[in-house]
Design an enzyme around this catalytic site. Structure first.
Site, PDB file in Angstrom:
ATOM      1  N   HIS A 177      15.251 -80.004 127.454  1.00  0.00           N
ATOM      2  CA  HIS A 177      14.099 -80.759 126.944  1.00  0.00           C
ATOM      3  C   HIS A 177      12.780 -80.274 127.554  1.00  0.00           C
ATOM      4  O   HIS A 177      11.712 -80.727 127.147  1.00  0.00           O
ATOM      5  CB  HIS A 177      14.308 -82.271 127.107  1.00  0.00           C
ATOM      6  CG  HIS A 177      13.999 -82.823 128.451  1.00  0.00           C
ATOM      7  ND1 HIS A 177      14.968 -83.077 129.399  1.00  0.00           N
ATOM      8  CD2 HIS A 177      12.823 -83.173 129.028  1.00  0.00           C
ATOM      9  CE1 HIS A 177      14.388 -83.568 130.483  1.00  0.00           C
ATOM     10  NE2 HIS A 177      13.096 -83.634 130.288  1.00  0.00           N
ATOM     11  N   SER A 204      12.099 -83.386 135.793  1.00  0.00           N
ATOM     12  CA  SER A 204      13.077 -82.836 134.860  1.00  0.00           C
ATOM     13  C   SER A 204      13.309 -81.360 135.059  1.00  0.00           C
ATOM     14  O   SER A 204      12.363 -80.616 135.334  1.00  0.00           O
ATOM     15  CB  SER A 204      12.593 -83.029 133.426  1.00  0.00           C
ATOM     16  OG  SER A 204      12.906 -84.308 133.014  1.00  0.00           O
ATOM     17  N   GLY A 216       8.508 -85.518 135.228  1.00  0.00           N
ATOM     18  CA  GLY A 216       7.960 -84.318 135.870  1.00  0.00           C
ATOM     19  C   GLY A 216       8.970 -83.658 136.796  1.00  0.00           C
ATOM     20  O   GLY A 216       8.778 -82.539 137.237  1.00  0.00           O
TER      21      GLY A 216
HETATM   22  N1  ARG Z   1      12.885 -86.823 131.399  1.00  0.00           N
HETATM   23  C1  ARG Z   1      12.134 -86.814 132.597  1.00  0.00           C
HETATM   24  C2  ARG Z   1      11.254 -85.589 132.672  1.00  0.00           C
HETATM   25  O1  ARG Z   1      11.013 -84.992 131.651  1.00  0.00           O
HETATM   26  C3  ARG Z   1      12.981 -86.997 133.805  1.00  0.00           C
HETATM   27  C4  ARG Z   1      13.493 -88.350 133.853  1.00  0.00           C
HETATM   28  C5  ARG Z   1      14.294 -88.621 135.039  1.00  0.00           C
HETATM   29  N2  ARG Z   1      14.255 -90.019 135.183  1.00  0.00           N
HETATM   30  C6  ARG Z   1      14.891 -90.693 136.098  1.00  0.00           C
HETATM   31  N3  ARG Z   1      14.717 -91.961 136.150  1.00  0.00           N
HETATM   32  N4  ARG Z   1      15.682 -90.073 136.947  1.00  0.00           N
HETATM   33  O2  ARG Z   1      10.658 -85.266 133.665  1.00  0.00           O
END
Ligand code: ARG
Length: 264
Positions: free
Chosen positions: A68, A211, A209
């Protein structure tokens, strides 16, 4: 500067230092690691140097991140050897990607197979600031309760808005998929290609961030920061791509890149 202004400045400085830990505790519970001690992590940035995802080096030419995080190969810049994103430390290596390979089965609705390989245009120099991460074997399991470490430049508070300038890290235990999939939590959304990590009281987590960044257990990257619901919520731990489920895909993808009849 006159004396009253000077005193105010000193006072402000003292308050800033004294309160630093309070601000950091609001985080998703992490702390700043020793600079350059997490050498395999990279910051993935836009060409105008806005950090948006993490990743990690698995050899001089290849990075693993989350599918993603794919904004298109021509829009990305990879920075290795970084610690503070805002200060030039002289240890950074900026390299453009040459190819991105998101997992062909990546599903942005379910987040399944949220993993991506990035091939660099030029090799990264491995030195005392930059090194590679080890991966688990195909289908290696990591048991509930094992404490792992996740690192990144993501939001330091669940409400977002705060991007830290220096790298942060936090230790988290693995949560069983059974618990993570229960009706009190993700209610069946956790596939066999995912791992959950966090505390049942919340407070510590990866966040927006982070991710694409590495979740390291026993010296190997078992997870890639993938998704969650909010951050550091007691009910919802962080969800990671289970790297051991993709070890064969990673090896085969890299191997076929170098073989003569590659499909790239
Ligand atoms: N999807 C998020 C990103 O693009 C990361 C999410 C991780 N969230 C969490 N609660 N561990 O950075």
């Amino acid at each position: 500067m006159d004396l009253p202004s000077l005193l105010i400045c000193i006072l402000l400085e003292v308050v800033a230092v004294k309160c630093q830990h309070i601000v950091q505790e609001r985080i998703v519970g992490g702390y700043a690691p020793v600079p350059h001690s997490i050498k395999y992590i990279v910051s993935i940035q836009t060409r105008d140097r806005q950090h948006f995802c993490g990743g990690f080096l698995i050899n001089k030419y290849w990075i693993v991140s989350a599918a993603h995080c794919n904004i298109g190969v021509h829009k990305m810049l990879i920075v290795a050897g970084d610690y503070s994103l805002t200060i030039y430390e002289g240890t950074e290596q900026e390299i453009l990607p040459h190819l991105v390979v998101p997992h062909p089965a990546y599903n942005s609705t379910t987040n399944n197979s949220d993993i991506m390989l990035i091939k660099l245009r030029a090799p990264i120099y491995l030195n005392s600031y930059v090194s590679i991460a080890l991966l688990p074997r195909q289908d290696a399991t990591i048991s509930e309760g094992r404490v792992c470490r996740v690192s990144g430049w993501g939001y330091t508070s669940p409400s977002g808005s705060q991007i830290p300038s220096t790298l942060r890290t936090v230790k988290l235990p693995i949560i069983s998929s059974g618990k993570c999939n229960s009706s009190e939590s993700f209610n069946g959304s956790i596939t066999e290609n995912m791992l959950c990590a966090g505390y049942s009281i919340g407070g510590k987590d990866a966040c927006q961030g982070d991710s694409g960044g590495p979740l390291v257990c026993d010296g190997r990257v078992y997870g890639v920061v993938s998704w969650g619901r909010g951050c550091a919520d007691a009910q919802f731990p962080g969800v990671y791509t289970a790297v051991s489920k993709f070890r064969r895909w990673i090896d085969n993808t890299i191997f076929s890149y170098y073989s003569r009849c590659n499909k790239f």
